[in-house]
Design an enzyme around this catalytic site. Structure first.
Site, short mmCIF file in Angstrom:
data_model
loop_
_atom_site.label_atom_id
_atom_site.label_comp_id
_atom_site.label_asym_id
_atom_site.label_seq_id
_atom_site.Cartn_x
_atom_site.Cartn_y
_atom_site.Cartn_z
N CYS A 70 -1.50 25.23 -18.05
CA CYS A 70 -0.49 25.73 -19.01
C CYS A 70 -0.79 26.42 -20.07
O CYS A 70 -1.73 26.13 -20.61
CB CYS A 70 0.57 24.50 -19.45
SG CYS A 70 1.95 24.88 -20.46
N CYS A 76 2.04 22.37 -27.20
CA CYS A 76 3.12 21.60 -26.82
C CYS A 76 2.38 20.19 -27.09
O CYS A 76 1.31 20.11 -26.94
CB CYS A 76 3.70 21.98 -25.49
SG CYS A 76 4.41 20.51 -24.71
N CYS A 156 7.49 24.29 -17.71
CA CYS A 156 6.45 23.30 -18.31
C CYS A 156 5.75 22.77 -16.64
O CYS A 156 6.37 22.62 -15.44
CB CYS A 156 7.27 21.98 -18.44
SG CYS A 156 6.39 20.49 -18.57
N GLN A 220 11.38 5.02 -13.76
CA GLN A 220 9.97 5.56 -13.84
C GLN A 220 9.96 7.04 -13.32
O GLN A 220 10.65 7.24 -12.69
CB GLN A 220 8.94 4.88 -12.90
CG GLN A 220 8.38 3.46 -13.17
CD GLN A 220 7.58 3.35 -14.39
OE1 GLN A 220 6.88 4.21 -14.68
NE2 GLN A 220 7.35 2.21 -15.03
N TYR A 249 12.94 -8.18 -18.26
CA TYR A 249 13.36 -6.93 -18.82
C TYR A 249 13.13 -6.22 -17.29
O TYR A 249 12.62 -5.11 -16.98
CB TYR A 249 11.97 -6.21 -19.55
CG TYR A 249 11.30 -7.16 -20.61
CD1 TYR A 249 12.11 -6.84 -21.89
CD2 TYR A 249 10.19 -8.13 -20.47
CE1 TYR A 249 11.75 -7.45 -22.92
CE2 TYR A 249 9.97 -8.63 -21.55
CZ TYR A 249 10.65 -8.44 -22.85
OH TYR A 249 9.93 -9.22 -24.02
N GLU A 270 17.93 -8.87 -18.81
CA GLU A 270 17.54 -7.30 -19.58
C GLU A 270 18.72 -7.27 -20.56
O GLU A 270 19.89 -7.57 -20.37
CB GLU A 270 17.97 -6.28 -18.35
CG GLU A 270 18.15 -5.07 -18.90
CD GLU A 270 17.04 -4.26 -19.63
OE1 GLU A 270 17.21 -3.94 -20.72
OE2 GLU A 270 15.96 -4.22 -19.04
N ASP A 310 8.04 -6.78 -17.37
CA ASP A 310 7.85 -5.49 -17.59
C ASP A 310 8.34 -5.14 -18.77
O ASP A 310 9.58 -4.40 -19.01
CB ASP A 310 8.67 -4.82 -16.37
CG ASP A 310 8.33 -3.37 -16.40
OD1 ASP A 310 7.36 -2.75 -17.04
OD2 ASP A 310 9.15 -2.64 -15.62
N CYS A 337 2.89 -0.45 -19.81
CA CYS A 337 2.41 0.74 -20.10
C CYS A 337 1.56 1.25 -21.30
O CYS A 337 1.24 2.53 -21.59
CB CYS A 337 3.71 1.81 -19.91
SG CYS A 337 4.71 1.21 -21.33
#
Length: 380
Positions: A70, A76, A156, A220, A249, A270, A310, A337
């Site tokens: 890119c 960016c 992008c 996701q 979650y 949740e 999660d 994550c």
């Protein structure tokens, strides 16, 4: 360039920076590769003992340095690793994960970050994009800034190619554009969530099930992520028909659907009411409750066999971990994550009698420092 100090870049750190030292001070440097000699432009010297900077000139390059695909890479803020060959990107992520586990959880284990099948070049994967609009110009944010970096010709490079070819036609008002690519097409949301094209509720297919998801809700972003993570959770837990499972979650019910299809009795928790309403439609065979996980004790079965956890990027936290360990499940699948949050929670689980049985990490965010992990815990 001669005015910029020369440093040798040390190991990669959590967040995608290389660690360097300058006059006895730690400097976290973006856009480098461990082992390189570079000149560094200091971008933040507000703290006396640690600074932040970015590579201004490469003096001795790593053999893994490549030309970024890119033209606005480095301006960016969306990508950290476009200057790094994809296989080395995964090695760097593995090093970060291993270091966080060792430092925060006392775990010394070998780590491999697995590619998603079919993702060879790390481009064209991001199905949910947020663009910035200013004065009819469309772009992305600079790193840790609201400065607009205009999109290059061709758009992008990590955005999914299913988005609009001409984003400019949606640039009538300043603010944020959200572009969502789902299994049933493309949705564009304008400032304030205004629907510009597509549908507010989109569909994603995983494991033979159709999941309805809010376009501005959580799903996701890599098209292979849901299948990959679902398979890893099922492989790790090996659920049996009739087992009682808590899906915490749970979002709109992704893991709940897979667990119900494995014959389990599932309770999903949740905090988002809109996500729970969709979860009830997506997986009517499970029970769902809209509430915070740390307040959900009375809603969970006293005999809970398995747990899928999660949490958001900040992790579950010590209070939730202790509460869940008190249910005495025979297995816990923790989807994470953030490696630091994962390591902290694993350390707490260890004090509650749970050991790490297996850990898999996946490169679901190529060209960035992010990754996703599935850790499976069992009682000692």
């Amino acid at each position: 360039m001669a005015d910029y100090p020369c440093v040798e870049l040390g190991p990669i750190a959590h967040g995608g920076h290389c660690v360097a030292r300058l006059d006895g001070r730690v400097v976290f440097v973006r856009y480098g590769i461990p082992g390189e000699r570079v000149r560094v432009r200091i971008t933040d010297d507000s703290k006396p003992r640690m600074w932040w900077g970015e590579v201004a000139e490469v003096i001795e390059a790593s053999p893994d340095r490549v030309i970024p695909p890119c033209p606005v890479a480095g301006r960016c803020g969306g990508c950290d690793f476009q200057h790094v060959a994809v296989p080395r990107q995964r090695e760097l992520k593995a090093q970060v994960l291993a270091e966080q586990l060792r430092r925060l959880a006392g775990l010394d284990i070998d780590v491999t970050v697995e590619p998603v099948p079919g993702d060879a070049d790390g481009l064209g994967w991001r199905t949910r994009m947020r663009y910035l609009v200013r004065d009819h110009r469309v772009g992305l944010r600079a790193w840790r800034s609201d400065e607009l970096v205009e999109l290059p010709v061709g758009g992008c490079r990590i955005a999914h190619p299913g988005g609009p070819a001409d984003l400019g036609r949606f640039a009538g008002h300043d603010g944020e554009l959200q572009v969502v690519i789902s299994d049933d097409g493309c949705t564009v949301l304008g400032p304030g969530g205004e629907l510009l094209t597509g549908s507010q509720i989109v569909t994603q297919h995983v494991g033979g099930r159709a999941y309805r998801v809010r376009a501005d809700g959580f799903w996701q972003v890599h098209p292979g992520a849901a299948e990959t993570l679902t398979a890893a959770v099922l492989d790790g837990l090996n659920p049996k028909a009739g087992e009682q499972v808590a899906d915490l979650y749970c979002g709109c019910g992704l893991f709940a659907g897979a667990l119900v299809d494995a014959g389990c009795r599932v309770t999903g928790i949740e905090a988002s009411r809109s996500a729970i309403e969709l979860a009830k439609l997506n997986v009517p065979q499970a029970r769902f409750h809209a509430m915070r996980v740390d307040k959900a004790g009375s809603r969970l079965a006293k005999k809970t066999d398995l747990i899928v956890l999660d949490p958001p990027r900040t992790g579950a936290g010590a209070g939730v971990v202790r509460q869940l360990a008190g249910l005495e499940p025979t297995g816990i699948a923790y989807v994470a994550c953030d490696p630091a949050a994962l390591a902290r929670d694993l350390a707490t689980f260890a004090t509650c009698g749970y050991r790490l049985e297996s850990l898999r990490a996946f490169d679901l965010f190529p060209m960035t420092h992010h990754m996703e992990c599935v850790a499976v815990l069992r009682p000692h």
